[in-house]
Design a protein around this motif. Structure first.
Motif, PDB file in Angstrom:
ATOM      1  N   ASP A 100       2.124   5.340 -10.354  1.00 29.74           N
ATOM      2  CA  ASP A 100       1.067   6.252 -10.562  1.00 29.74           C
ATOM      3  C   ASP A 100      -0.204   5.596 -11.642  1.00 29.74           C
ATOM      4  N   ALA A 101      -1.431   6.525 -10.861  1.00 24.57           N
ATOM      5  CA  ALA A 101      -2.929   5.596 -10.961  1.00 24.57           C
ATOM      6  C   ALA A 101      -3.903   6.947 -10.963  1.00 24.57           C
ATOM      7  N   VAL A 102      -4.421   6.472 -11.677  1.00 25.47           N
ATOM      8  CA  VAL A 102      -5.565   7.657 -12.519  1.00 25.47           C
ATOM      9  C   VAL A 102      -6.795   7.663 -10.820  1.00 25.47           C
ATOM     10  N   ASP A 103      -7.021   6.831 -10.443  1.00 19.93           N
ATOM     11  CA  ASP A 103      -7.482   7.201  -9.199  1.00 19.93           C
ATOM     12  C   ASP A 103      -7.512   5.148  -8.134  1.00 19.93           C
ATOM     13  N   GLY A 104      -8.204   5.658  -7.039  1.00 18.95           N
ATOM     14  CA  GLY A 104      -8.557   4.962  -5.881  1.00 18.95           C
ATOM     15  C   GLY A 104      -8.726   3.120  -5.906  1.00 18.95           C
ATOM     16  N   ALA A 105      -9.556   3.075  -7.145  1.00 16.44           N
ATOM     17  CA  ALA A 105      -9.774   1.902  -7.610  1.00 16.44           C
ATOM     18  C   ALA A 105      -8.509   1.457  -8.426  1.00 16.44           C
ATOM     19  N   ALA A 156       5.209  13.401  -6.523  1.00 12.87           N
ATOM     20  CA  ALA A 156       3.299  13.000  -6.259  1.00 12.87           C
ATOM     21  C   ALA A 156       2.401  13.390  -5.966  1.00 12.87           C
ATOM     22  N   LYS A 157       1.686  12.899  -6.650  1.00  8.05           N
ATOM     23  CA  LYS A 157       0.307  13.260  -6.297  1.00  8.05           C
ATOM     24  C   LYS A 157      -0.559  13.580  -5.140  1.00  8.05           C
ATOM     25  N   PRO A 158      -0.776  14.442  -4.663  1.00  7.75           N
ATOM     26  CA  PRO A 158      -1.531  14.472  -2.427  1.00  7.75           C
ATOM     27  C   PRO A 158      -2.517  13.666  -2.709  1.00  7.75           C
ATOM     28  N   GLU A 159      -3.710  12.953  -3.920  1.00 11.69           N
ATOM     29  CA  GLU A 159      -3.793  12.001  -3.480  1.00 11.69           C
ATOM     30  C   GLU A 159      -3.748  10.470  -3.644  1.00 11.69           C
TER      31      GLU A 159
END
Length: 284
Positions: A100-105, A156-159
């Motif tokens: 799980d992560a909040v953004d791509g970085a 999961a999140k779509p991103e």
């Protein structure tokens, strides 16, 4: 922007933060089903998860500016290393999951960290996400975000798909779920097959005996190991895992929902029908 810090789990508090993170990240997702926290924590602990009898794992947390912004597991299943390479695993294949992560970085750093750990353990390829055993929640949701997962399926999140593909990953196998209206009759050909089996005196289909549930679970899972041995991603279930499954299933199954088929008195097939516990858990 503050630097991203990735560090291994080192304390009981870290384990709790690892389990709690999805509750914050998916708080606004109406289709996410929260896990039971005690069960989610038990999957991470070697003393409570029989999978660790043949596997090892390292969990990582990502922090930025003092805030928890991601998590991932890197793990190696020693039985998976012995499987034929054409079935998906094989020598040198490590795994990562519980991602799980909040953004791509953050995602990129987490995946790179998991890969680095796998390299230190002698692995040459990475397969993921698998959370954490192939028998638990393998794969990444890429379609079906508009409805809640059924029991044993992940969410999961779509991103996430784009972030993982940006790290160099590509799909290797599709896992599908199906929805069937069981109020409708079976097609005629299926009814004829059933009737033929019912007339065969060599075949007996029986309910499980919950008073002997551990023995019955062992019969079922031994059949499973045999029947699935040629499937992609197969890793045999071990006695400690079979015991774990029996403990988990016993409270939620009824005798008439699990059937074992015997041919000349020998168990050769089974059927398990499970209630979708996610329907009960989701409102919590």
């Amino acid at each position: 922007m503050a630097d991203i810090i990735i560090r291994p789990i080192t304390s009981k508090a870290d384990y709790k933060r690892f389990v709690d993170l999805p509750f914050r990240l998916y708080a606004d997702d109406p289709n996410w089903v929260p896990p039971l926290k005690g069960e989610a924590l038990g999957l991470l602990l070697s003393e409570k998860n029989g999978w660790f009898s043949h596997a090892k794992a390292q969990l990582f947390l990502a922090e930025r500016g003092g805030e928890l912004v991601g998590r991932i597991s890197a793990h190696i299943d020693t039985l998976a290393l012995t499987m034929p390479a054409e079935q998906g695993f094989g020598p040198g294949v490590g795994q990562w999951g519980l991602f799980d992560a909040v953004d791509g970085a953050v995602a990129a750093r987490l995946i790179a960290t998991a890969e680095d750990w796998l390299r230190t353990q002698g692995m040459t390829r990475a397969l993921g996400p698998i959370s954490m055993s192939i028998w638990e929640e393998p794969g990444l949701l890429i379609e079906g975000f508009d409805h809640a997962p059924t029991i044993m399926m992940g969410h999961a999140k779509p991103e996430y798909r784009g972030w993982i593909e940006a790290a160099g990953y590509a799909g290797v196998k599709q896992l599908m779920t199906y929805d069937l209206d069981i109020t409708q009759d079976f097609p005629p050909i299926v009814r004829r097959i059933i009737q033929s089996g019912e007339r065969n005196e060599r075949i007996r289909v029986r309910e499980v005996d919950k008073s002997k549930f551990e023995e019955e679970a062992a019969i079922i899972l031994n059949i499973l190991n045999d029947a699935w041995s040629d499937n992609w991603g197969f890793v045999p279930l071990t006695p400690p895992e079979i015991k774990d499954v029996g403990v988990k299933l016993k409270p939620i199954v009824f005798n008439d929902l699990i059937r074992i088929a015997e041919l000349d008195g020998k168990p050769v097939a089974f059927m398990i029908t499970l209630p979708d516990l996610n329907e009960a858990i989701k409102p919590l």
